[in-house]
Write an enzyme that holds these catalytic residues in place. Sequence first.
Site, PDB file in Angstrom:
ATOM      1  N   ASP A  35       0.839  -1.201   0.000  1.00 16.34           N
ATOM      2  CA  ASP A  35       0.000   0.000   0.000  1.00 16.34           C
ATOM      3  C   ASP A  35       0.871   1.246   0.000  1.00 16.34           C
ATOM      4  O   ASP A  35       0.544   2.248  -0.622  1.00 16.34           O
ATOM      5  CB  ASP A  35      -0.892   0.028   1.242  1.00 16.34           C
ATOM      6  CG  ASP A  35      -1.994  -1.024   1.148  1.00 16.34           C
ATOM      7  OD1 ASP A  35      -2.005  -1.756   0.131  1.00 16.34           O
ATOM      8  OD2 ASP A  35      -2.808  -1.115   2.078  1.00 16.34           O
ATOM      9  N   ASP A  39       0.782   4.263  -2.592  1.00 24.19           N
ATOM     10  CA  ASP A  39       0.540   5.654  -2.191  1.00 24.19           C
ATOM     11  C   ASP A  39       1.609   6.589  -2.732  1.00 24.19           C
ATOM     12  O   ASP A  39       1.322   7.717  -3.144  1.00 24.19           O
ATOM     13  CB  ASP A  39       0.487   5.783  -0.666  1.00 24.19           C
ATOM     14  CG  ASP A  39      -0.786   5.170  -0.116  1.00 24.19           C
ATOM     15  OD1 ASP A  39      -1.724   4.964  -0.913  1.00 24.19           O
ATOM     16  OD2 ASP A  39      -0.834   4.879   1.095  1.00 24.19           O
ATOM     17  N   SER A  84     -35.801  -6.133 -16.064  1.00 24.85           N
ATOM     18  CA  SER A  84     -35.721  -6.874 -14.814  1.00 24.85           C
ATOM     19  C   SER A  84     -35.977  -8.344 -15.128  1.00 24.85           C
ATOM     20  O   SER A  84     -36.026  -8.729 -16.295  1.00 24.85           O
ATOM     21  CB  SER A  84     -36.693  -6.321 -13.795  1.00 24.85           C
ATOM     22  OG  SER A  84     -37.981  -6.358 -14.327  1.00 24.85           O
ATOM     23  N   LEU A  85     -36.127  -9.149 -14.116  1.00 25.15           N
ATOM     24  CA  LEU A  85     -36.223 -10.587 -14.350  1.00 25.15           C
ATOM     25  C   LEU A  85     -37.544 -11.124 -13.846  1.00 25.15           C
ATOM     26  O   LEU A  85     -38.060 -10.663 -12.836  1.00 25.15           O
ATOM     27  CB  LEU A  85     -35.123 -11.298 -13.562  1.00 25.15           C
ATOM     28  CG  LEU A  85     -33.695 -11.110 -14.024  1.00 25.15           C
ATOM     29  CD1 LEU A  85     -32.748 -11.699 -12.996  1.00 25.15           C
ATOM     30  CD2 LEU A  85     -33.500 -11.801 -15.369  1.00 25.15           C
ATOM     31  N   GLU A 118     -25.525 -17.535 -12.394  1.00 22.47           N
ATOM     32  CA  GLU A 118     -24.768 -16.476 -11.711  1.00 22.47           C
ATOM     33  C   GLU A 118     -25.449 -16.164 -10.391  1.00 22.47           C
ATOM     34  O   GLU A 118     -26.669 -16.199 -10.317  1.00 22.47           O
ATOM     35  CB  GLU A 118     -24.815 -15.176 -12.541  1.00 22.47           C
ATOM     36  CG  GLU A 118     -24.102 -15.249 -13.842  1.00 22.47           C
ATOM     37  CD  GLU A 118     -24.348 -13.999 -14.710  1.00 22.47           C
ATOM     38  OE1 GLU A 118     -25.085 -13.098 -14.288  1.00 22.47           O
ATOM     39  OE2 GLU A 118     -23.785 -13.963 -15.799  1.00 22.47           O
ATOM     40  N   LYS A 120     -27.223 -14.012  -7.752  1.00 26.58           N
ATOM     41  CA  LYS A 120     -28.001 -12.779  -7.860  1.00 26.58           C
ATOM     42  C   LYS A 120     -27.645 -11.921  -6.657  1.00 26.58           C
ATOM     43  O   LYS A 120     -28.012 -12.233  -5.525  1.00 26.58           O
ATOM     44  CB  LYS A 120     -29.496 -13.116  -7.876  1.00 26.58           C
ATOM     45  CG  LYS A 120     -30.375 -11.934  -8.171  1.00 26.58           C
ATOM     46  CD  LYS A 120     -31.775 -12.417  -8.550  1.00 26.58           C
ATOM     47  CE  LYS A 120     -32.666 -11.281  -8.975  1.00 26.58           C
ATOM     48  NZ  LYS A 120     -32.866 -10.279  -7.944  1.00 26.58           N
ATOM     49  N   ASP A 122     -27.605  -8.904  -4.132  1.00 27.67           N
ATOM     50  CA  ASP A 122     -28.623  -7.978  -3.642  1.00 27.67           C
ATOM     51  C   ASP A 122     -27.978  -6.624  -3.399  1.00 27.67           C
ATOM     52  O   ASP A 122     -27.528  -6.314  -2.308  1.00 27.67           O
ATOM     53  CB  ASP A 122     -29.225  -8.530  -2.349  1.00 27.67           C
ATOM     54  CG  ASP A 122     -30.558  -7.895  -2.042  1.00 27.67           C
ATOM     55  OD1 ASP A 122     -31.053  -7.124  -2.887  1.00 27.67           O
ATOM     56  OD2 ASP A 122     -31.092  -8.163  -0.959  1.00 27.67           O
ATOM     57  N   GLU A 178     -23.919  -4.791 -10.615  1.00 24.82           N
ATOM     58  CA  GLU A 178     -24.533  -4.574  -9.305  1.00 24.82           C
ATOM     59  C   GLU A 178     -23.485  -4.010  -8.361  1.00 24.82           C
ATOM     60  O   GLU A 178     -22.426  -4.609  -8.186  1.00 24.82           O
ATOM     61  CB  GLU A 178     -25.037  -5.938  -8.797  1.00 24.82           C
ATOM     62  CG  GLU A 178     -26.074  -5.843  -7.722  1.00 24.82           C
ATOM     63  CD  GLU A 178     -27.490  -5.665  -8.283  1.00 24.82           C
ATOM     64  OE1 GLU A 178     -27.654  -5.529  -9.516  1.00 24.82           O
ATOM     65  OE2 GLU A 178     -28.417  -5.645  -7.467  1.00 24.82           O
ATOM     66  N   TYR A 230     -22.377  -7.954 -15.154  1.00 25.74           N
ATOM     67  CA  TYR A 230     -22.997  -9.201 -15.604  1.00 25.74           C
ATOM     68  C   TYR A 230     -23.789  -9.120 -16.909  1.00 25.74           C
ATOM     69  O   TYR A 230     -24.402 -10.083 -17.319  1.00 25.74           O
ATOM     70  CB  TYR A 230     -23.895  -9.767 -14.505  1.00 25.74           C
ATOM     71  CG  TYR A 230     -24.864  -8.764 -13.909  1.00 25.74           C
ATOM     72  CD1 TYR A 230     -25.850  -8.185 -14.684  1.00 25.74           C
ATOM     73  CD2 TYR A 230     -24.771  -8.397 -12.572  1.00 25.74           C
ATOM     74  CE1 TYR A 230     -26.728  -7.266 -14.160  1.00 25.74           C
ATOM     75  CE2 TYR A 230     -25.648  -7.465 -12.020  1.00 25.74           C
ATOM     76  CZ  TYR A 230     -26.621  -6.902 -12.827  1.00 25.74           C
ATOM     77  OH  TYR A 230     -27.488  -5.993 -12.301  1.00 25.74           O
ATOM     78  N   LYS A 294     -29.294 -17.728 -17.129  1.00 24.81           N
ATOM     79  CA  LYS A 294     -29.398 -17.112 -18.455  1.00 24.81           C
ATOM     80  C   LYS A 294     -29.053 -18.133 -19.537  1.00 24.81           C
ATOM     81  O   LYS A 294     -28.117 -18.904 -19.354  1.00 24.81           O
ATOM     82  CB  LYS A 294     -28.407 -15.944 -18.573  1.00 24.81           C
ATOM     83  CG  LYS A 294     -28.590 -14.878 -17.531  1.00 24.81           C
ATOM     84  CD  LYS A 294     -27.481 -13.841 -17.567  1.00 24.81           C
ATOM     85  CE  LYS A 294     -27.718 -12.811 -16.474  1.00 24.81           C
ATOM     86  NZ  LYS A 294     -26.607 -11.862 -16.331  1.00 24.81           N
ATOM     87  N   LYS A 318     -35.182 -17.445  -6.771  1.00 22.37           N
ATOM     88  CA  LYS A 318     -35.076 -16.843  -5.437  1.00 22.37           C
ATOM     89  C   LYS A 318     -34.860 -17.946  -4.418  1.00 22.37           C
ATOM     90  O   LYS A 318     -35.603 -18.934  -4.418  1.00 22.37           O
ATOM     91  CB  LYS A 318     -36.377 -16.127  -5.085  1.00 22.37           C
ATOM     92  CG  LYS A 318     -36.659 -14.952  -5.975  1.00 22.37           C
ATOM     93  CD  LYS A 318     -36.290 -13.676  -5.282  1.00 22.37           C
ATOM     94  CE  LYS A 318     -36.710 -12.523  -6.141  1.00 22.37           C
ATOM     95  NZ  LYS A 318     -36.348 -11.250  -5.663  1.00 22.37           N
ATOM     96  N   CYS A 412     -63.086   5.802   7.628  1.00 23.60           N
ATOM     97  CA  CYS A 412     -61.646   5.978   7.428  1.00 23.60           C
ATOM     98  C   CYS A 412     -60.981   6.282   8.773  1.00 23.60           C
ATOM     99  O   CYS A 412     -61.459   7.160   9.506  1.00 23.60           O
ATOM    100  CB  CYS A 412     -61.401   7.123   6.447  1.00 23.60           C
ATOM    101  SG  CYS A 412     -59.679   7.661   6.395  1.00 23.60           S
ATOM    102  N   CYS A 415     -59.784  10.271   8.619  1.00 22.98           N
ATOM    103  CA  CYS A 415     -60.673  11.429   8.545  1.00 22.98           C
ATOM    104  C   CYS A 415     -62.100  11.118   8.977  1.00 22.98           C
ATOM    105  O   CYS A 415     -62.932  12.014   9.076  1.00 22.98           O
ATOM    106  CB  CYS A 415     -60.667  12.013   7.134  1.00 22.98           C
ATOM    107  SG  CYS A 415     -61.514  10.964   5.939  1.00 22.98           S
ATOM    108  N   CYS A 430     -61.058   5.072   1.159  1.00 25.21           N
ATOM    109  CA  CYS A 430     -61.689   6.204   1.813  1.00 25.21           C
ATOM    110  C   CYS A 430     -62.337   7.033   0.708  1.00 25.21           C
ATOM    111  O   CYS A 430     -61.745   7.266  -0.344  1.00 25.21           O
ATOM    112  CB  CYS A 430     -60.634   7.017   2.548  1.00 25.21           C
ATOM    113  SG  CYS A 430     -61.214   8.633   3.057  1.00 25.21           S
ATOM    114  N   CYS A 435     -59.197  13.736   2.286  1.00 26.13           N
ATOM    115  CA  CYS A 435     -58.727  13.038   3.486  1.00 26.13           C
ATOM    116  C   CYS A 435     -57.261  13.400   3.717  1.00 26.13           C
ATOM    117  O   CYS A 435     -56.436  13.263   2.808  1.00 26.13           O
ATOM    118  CB  CYS A 435     -58.876  11.532   3.291  1.00 26.13           C
ATOM    119  SG  CYS A 435     -58.042  10.552   4.542  1.00 26.13           S
TER     120      CYS A 435
END
Length: 672
Positions: A35, A39, A84-85, A118, A120, A122, A178, A230, A294, A318, A412, A415, A430, A435
């Site tokens: 390092d 630097d 999206s998937l 692959e 997924k 988050d 991601e 990806y 995929k 999932k 409601c 209100c 409502c 409201c």
Amino acid sequence: MAENKKTRKEIEKLREEIRYHDYKYYIENQPVISDKEYDALMQKLIKLEEKHPQFMAPDSPTQRVGGAPAEGFGEAKHIVPLLSLSNAFSFDDLEAFDKRVKRMLGLPPDRDIEYVSELKIDGLAINLTYENGRLVKGATRGDGFRGENVTNNLKTIHAIPLRLRGEKIPRLLEVRGEVYMLHKDFQGLNKEREKSGEPLFANPRNAAAGSVRQLDPKITAKRKLNIFTYASGEYRDGRIETHIELLELFKSLGLKVNPTTRLCKNTREVIKFCRNWTEKKKGSGYDVDGVVVKINSLRLQEKLGAVTKSPRWAIGYKFPAEQATTRIKEIIVQVGRTGALTPVAIMEPVGVGGVTVSRATLHNEDEIKKKDIRVGDRVIIQRAGDVIPYVVSAIKEERTGREKKFIFSKKCPVCGADVSRPPGEVVIRCTNISCPAQIKETIRHFTSRGAMDVEGIGDAQVEQLVEKGLIRDPADLYYLKKENLLTLERMGNKLAANILEAIEKSKERDLSRLIYALGIRHVGSHIADVLAKNYSSLDKLSKARAGELFSLPGIGPIVAKSVELFFKQEGAKKVIDKLRRAGVKLEIEKKKEAPQILVGKTFVLTGILEEFSREEASEIIKGLGGRVSISVSKKTDYIVAGKEPGSKYTRAKELGIKIIKEKEFKKLIKRS
Ligand code: IVH
């Protein structure tokens, strides 16, 4: 002169060296120097660049943390939308996906299809645009069509190369990936925040997203963020035939690709991969919420294409959701922007999948009845990925007899007005359009970032403004006076002045944002964009009938009807009138036309320009009435040649076409 050349060479060499070490450290995880040595190289480069600012370059490794804090993010349109998937929740779903794919491709059911599995991740989906190997733009996913321009923040992430490596640099490449935070860095960050009394992040994904959406890149730079890439968006190269080859190309360009990715011969191998990672995911060091599967062949991908929002050639498996048990203390009813009443269980706090949960949605009246959920019940709650935690079922064996059935009030809760449930609908609403709960939600939406983006008006301010009767609809915002704001809690002169300024500024927002901000049911930011483009003013749009709206791209009958109904309401008419009187921009401004000095002239751009990206240069030429072509022909009037011009340059020479450098180009467009 010679001295200059030497310095320039030295600077280039240092940059090259630092890029190499960045690559070894951040991409390959195999640093070759300490390092301290790193630097020292960096310090040397910083000094040289300071002394010779004429050699500064936006993609120099010293420029990762540059730029002053932004006031807000600009919008960034993606060339190819980010899809999206669709989801698979079981191995059966995966098998069904495989069957469907084969049927659509006309393949026999027993033929194997190659898939790439692959993890997924988050985190936060982002899009990086590289032009001639240089990172020119980084954006969040947004609604898939347009996101926020967060280039300066993404540049602080060392695993994102500012310049691509290798020989095969594409002219234009959109890379999808991601951004995420390692568990250990997330814990470290929260510890620090606890010490300094700052609110904690609920999970690594929120921490990553919050860091990328920081207005001050210096703060983003302090957060330890990572990326896996990806997928590609805009990119053309006939030589690449499979997804695996694309990932290989990414690697050779110095982009970070997840090393756990596997090529699977068939669904059996895919399922094995999924099963394996269900067990192993905790050990990965970052949040993984499933597996993306995929089809490997790009030819087959293309053949299958996409449905509205997701490709037919990929699916997200999932992992089984995380569940926990706790007790319902109370059931409350929340009122949303459209007046919808949602029952919410308030529970004894419990940890599920790494976060503490004390509220879970019960969806609606029918669900409560169907599941027979009572106040006081012990219940199983579930949380999976993005989804709001919800109550799965009551544990009836543990009932004591003291549990109480929940009865939906006919009024409601906010209100007191009557509620109604139209036949055939599950949602109770409502009936009072003024409201306070609805008003609050409407105003929250109106001022939110993706809408009119009024800084300084958050939940707490909206709450008080409505409670005190200072605003009844979004247009009232534009009539607030300083003395009104000063009646709010924790409000000083300075803050009030800032808020008024932010409100004033929001009058100039694009028409599409205004349409989105109005909160018309079913009108998200993409649809708002389509409406703005096609009608160019709120007046015209408010007169549109469902029939003609329906003929626009991406607009179905439900949206069309909803737009027509919205503008027919007396309340909406009043709001629009008030907006107009306050001076809010209600139409697309016709751009002041630049003098059309390039009419009839055709340009071809080649090589790298220093001051403009290709997109920018093209926009300028077109704005002045000229044309931009991608190939050289006899009809070409000018070739604008940047550094390292390609074959177009040679061809232009052959044809005797006028070749101009960037400096002459700037003169031509009157920029110098
Ligand atoms: S591919 C067309 N691959 O999951 C393909 N997505 O629900 C679309 N994600 O928005 C994306 N890891 O944020 C892909 N290896 C991966 C992924 C991945 C995480 C996220 C991404 C996307 C969402 C799709």
